[in-house]
Motif scaffolding. Structure first.
Motif, short mmCIF file in Angstrom:
data_model
loop_
_atom_site.label_atom_id
_atom_site.label_comp_id
_atom_site.label_asym_id
_atom_site.label_seq_id
_atom_site.Cartn_x
_atom_site.Cartn_y
_atom_site.Cartn_z
N VAL A 1 -7.13 1.95 -7.94
CA VAL A 1 -5.87 2.43 -7.36
C VAL A 1 -6.05 2.66 -5.86
CG1 VAL A 1 -4.23 4.35 -7.31
CG2 VAL A 1 -5.01 3.42 -9.51
N ARG A 2 -7.11 3.34 -5.49
CA ARG A 2 -7.35 3.60 -4.06
C ARG A 2 -7.53 2.29 -3.30
NH1 ARG A 2 -10.30 8.42 -5.81
NH2 ARG A 2 -12.26 7.24 -5.79
N ALA A 3 -8.26 1.35 -3.90
CA ALA A 3 -8.50 0.07 -3.22
C ALA A 3 -7.20 -0.71 -3.03
CB ALA A 3 -9.50 -0.76 -4.03
N VAL B 1 2.67 3.46 -9.34
CA VAL B 1 1.61 3.88 -10.26
C VAL B 1 2.19 4.02 -11.67
CG1 VAL B 1 0.09 5.81 -10.90
CG2 VAL B 1 0.14 4.97 -8.53
N ALA B 2 3.38 4.61 -11.78
CA ALA B 2 4.02 4.74 -13.09
C ALA B 2 4.27 3.37 -13.71
CB ALA B 2 5.33 5.51 -12.96
N ALA B 3 4.71 2.41 -12.90
CA ALA B 3 4.96 1.06 -13.41
C ALA B 3 3.68 0.39 -13.85
CB ALA B 3 5.65 0.23 -12.33
N ALA B 4 2.61 0.54 -13.07
CA ALA B 4 1.33 -0.08 -13.43
C ALA B 4 0.76 0.56 -14.70
CB ALA B 4 0.35 0.04 -12.28
N GLU B 5 0.91 1.87 -14.84
CA GLU B 5 0.47 2.52 -16.07
C GLU B 5 1.27 2.01 -17.27
OE1 GLU B 5 -1.31 6.93 -15.15
OE2 GLU B 5 0.84 6.74 -15.47
N ALA B 6 2.57 1.84 -17.09
CA ALA B 6 3.40 1.34 -18.18
C ALA B 6 2.96 -0.07 -18.59
CB ALA B 6 4.86 1.34 -17.77
N ALA B 7 2.45 -0.83 -17.62
CA ALA B 7 2.00 -2.19 -17.91
C ALA B 7 0.61 -2.23 -18.53
CB ALA B 7 2.01 -3.02 -16.62
N LEU B 8 -0.30 -1.38 -18.00
CA LEU B 8 -1.72 -1.51 -18.34
C LEU B 8 -2.30 -0.34 -19.12
CD1 LEU B 8 -3.07 -2.84 -14.90
CD2 LEU B 8 -2.40 -4.19 -16.91
N GLY B 9 -1.62 0.81 -19.09
CA GLY B 9 -2.23 2.02 -19.63
C GLY B 9 -2.97 2.76 -18.53
N PRO B 10 -3.95 3.60 -18.87
CA PRO B 10 -4.68 4.36 -17.85
C PRO B 10 -5.29 3.44 -16.80
CG PRO B 10 -5.23 5.14 -20.04
CD PRO B 10 -4.44 3.89 -20.24
N LEU B 11 -5.20 3.85 -15.54
CA LEU B 11 -5.70 3.03 -14.43
C LEU B 11 -7.05 3.54 -13.96
CD1 LEU B 11 -2.39 2.78 -12.35
CD2 LEU B 11 -3.20 1.24 -14.16
N ASP B 12 -7.79 2.67 -13.30
CA ASP B 12 -9.07 3.05 -12.71
C ASP B 12 -8.80 3.65 -11.33
OD1 ASP B 12 -11.41 2.10 -10.71
OD2 ASP B 12 -12.24 2.49 -12.70
N GLU B 13 -9.28 4.88 -11.11
CA GLU B 13 -8.95 5.59 -9.88
C GLU B 13 -9.44 4.85 -8.64
OE1 GLU B 13 -9.04 10.19 -8.17
OE2 GLU B 13 -10.26 9.61 -9.92
N ARG B 14 -10.63 4.27 -8.72
CA ARG B 14 -11.15 3.53 -7.57
C ARG B 14 -10.32 2.29 -7.30
NH1 ARG B 14 -17.31 2.97 -9.34
NH2 ARG B 14 -16.18 2.65 -11.31
#
Length: 446
Positions: A301-303, A286-299
């Motif tokens: 992430v769960r998917a 999650v930290a890596a994806a945030e570093a790549a994209l910024g804030p993530l969509d919670e749904r």
């Protein structure tokens, strides 16, 4: 020239004997000859003693869930080479793999011929100049460019400083953790190994430091500071990203449920069918994806995690036995695996164990003896595998029960299944895990 899948695999296997090349010259030359395919997309590079394959797959799944076409490059494979190169969560077709690696082999031939001509020597062919991993990496980089990925998540083979994946300049550099492994090549202390892995951090990247970096962060911070790279720490204290387990799985097939408190947002009720030991890896991804994209969509992430499977990582091949494979190949990984056994196989399984001769077999045995009913010692087909008789001696010295010594993984699994009513765990190396997976019906795997 065009090569079939079988021809490509044959050339890769012949290249294995050339081992490891402590230099980036070879992969740089291959990338130049291929027109720098890695510049066609952005990259996340993932290193670490343990957890890097899981974090690579998780990060790629998160990027795909947010609409990016993502590639994942992992190693080694369990059964077939093309497993190492995935696009949008699926291994590329054998024909795509063969085409990409064939072009890399052609480039290697050209580079070798050019170098030989400059020196007035016989080229000797590409396989005399490049390692298997260099050719595979070059092929993967080209495949990702040809398939139009937006992001490629690249798992380091070993270390970081001289690894072929370090031909990229990643936007995100992930270090999952640092433990004692490959000490003959990376260094005898955690600090020395951290210094090698730290080279994935480059100017223009964001460094993500997993919880396994505790105790050597100063080495990684120093590298990040020298590169002007911001850092994101993952842990359970005052770190930038943390996690909290809501519920642990109580049986095989049940999900781990956790919340991740990211640097950019909070993501609740993430479910992943896996042991609790994967929770830090989820947070790191999650930290890596945030570093790549910024804030993530919670749904999203769960998917991403709901549909994710991690081959060779506490993989359940048959829930009725149960039969589980795990590629734990060093003492730290074996200790984490032992915790998963306590959590999900409380009846104590019979352990089918095969270890590579260059690994700390005694440390692996010491970690597994407390959770094993007994051991069937074996070896994979790899020429680097430890003699099972020597492995059985280590098990006995550690106080474990040796039920049998078998010359092949297949016969070891058969013996273990006859001996156990509480389950069978096959581990000690990814080669052992791969041989079990290859021999088991794909339709029954979980």
């Amino acid at each position: 020239m065009s090569r079939s899948y079988e021809e490509v695999v044959g050339e890769l296997e012949r290249a294995l004997k050339f081992g490891i090349n402590p230099s980036l010259d070879g992969i740089q030359a291959l990338a130049d000859a291929l027109g720098r395919p890695e510049r066609a997309y952005r990259a996340v590079q993932v290193t670490g003693t343990n957890g890097k394959t899981s974090v690579t797959r998780m990060t790629a799944a998160l990027l795909a869930a947010h609409g990016a076409r993502s590639g994942a490059y992992t190693s080694p494979h369990l059964v077939r080479y093309e497993e190492r190169v995935e696009v949008d969560g699926e291994p590329v077709a054998p024909s795509v793999f063969a085409e990409g690696v064939s072009v890399a082999l052609d480039a290697a031939d050209r580079v070798a011929a050019g170098a030989a001509e400059a020196l007035g020597l016989d080229a000797g062919g590409a396989l005399a100049q490049f390692t298997e991993f260099e050719i595979l990496t070059a092929g993967a980089l080209r495949i990702f460019a040809r398939t139009g990925v937006d992001w490629a998540v690249l798992e380091v083979g070993m270390g970081g400083r001289w690894d072929a994946t370090s031909v990229v300049s990643p936007q995100v550099a992930v270090i999952t953790g640092v433990a004692l492994d490959h000490t003959d090549r990376l260094g005898a202390t955690r600090e020395e190994i951290a210094a090698d892995k730290a080279h994935v951090i480059k100017p223009g990247s964001i460094a993500v430091l997993g919880p396994g970096c505790a105790g050597v962060e100063h080495v990684l911070f120093e590298r990040a500071l020298s590169c002007g790279a911001p850092t994101v720490r993952v842990g359970q204290g005052e770190d930038d990203v943390a996690w909290s387990v809501r519920s642990r799985p109580r049986a095989l097939g049940e999900p781990l449920v956790l919340d991740v408190f990211g640097a950019e947002g909070t993501y609740r009720a993430i479910e992943l069918v896996a042991p609790t030991y994967q929770a830090p890896n989820v947070a790191t991804a999650v930290a890596a994806a945030e570093a790549a994209l910024g804030p993530l969509d919670e749904r999203a992430v769960r998917a991403a995690f709901a549909g994710l499977r991690l081959p060779g990582r506490f993989q359940v091949l048959d829930p009725s036995v149960p039969l589980v494979v795990d590629g734990a190949h060093n003492p730290e990984a074996a200790g984490v695996l032992a915790d998963a056994v306590r959590e999900l196989m409380p009846g104590a399984p019979v352990v089918v164990l095969g270890v590579m001769a260059d690994k700390d077999a005694r440390g692996i045995v010491d970690a597994l003896v407390p959770v094993a009913r007994g051991f069937v010692c074996t070896r994979s087909v790899s020429p680097r595998a430890l003699d099972p008789a020597e492995l059985s001696r280590l098990v006995s010295e550690a106080g474990g029960a040796v039920y049998a010594v078998e010359s092949s993984v297949a016969t070891a699994v058969e013996a273990a299944r006859l001996l156990s009513s509480s389950g069978v765990l096959c581990t000690g190396s990814l080669y052992v895990a791969g041989e079990v997976v290859a021999s088991y019906p794909a339709s029954s795997q979980r």
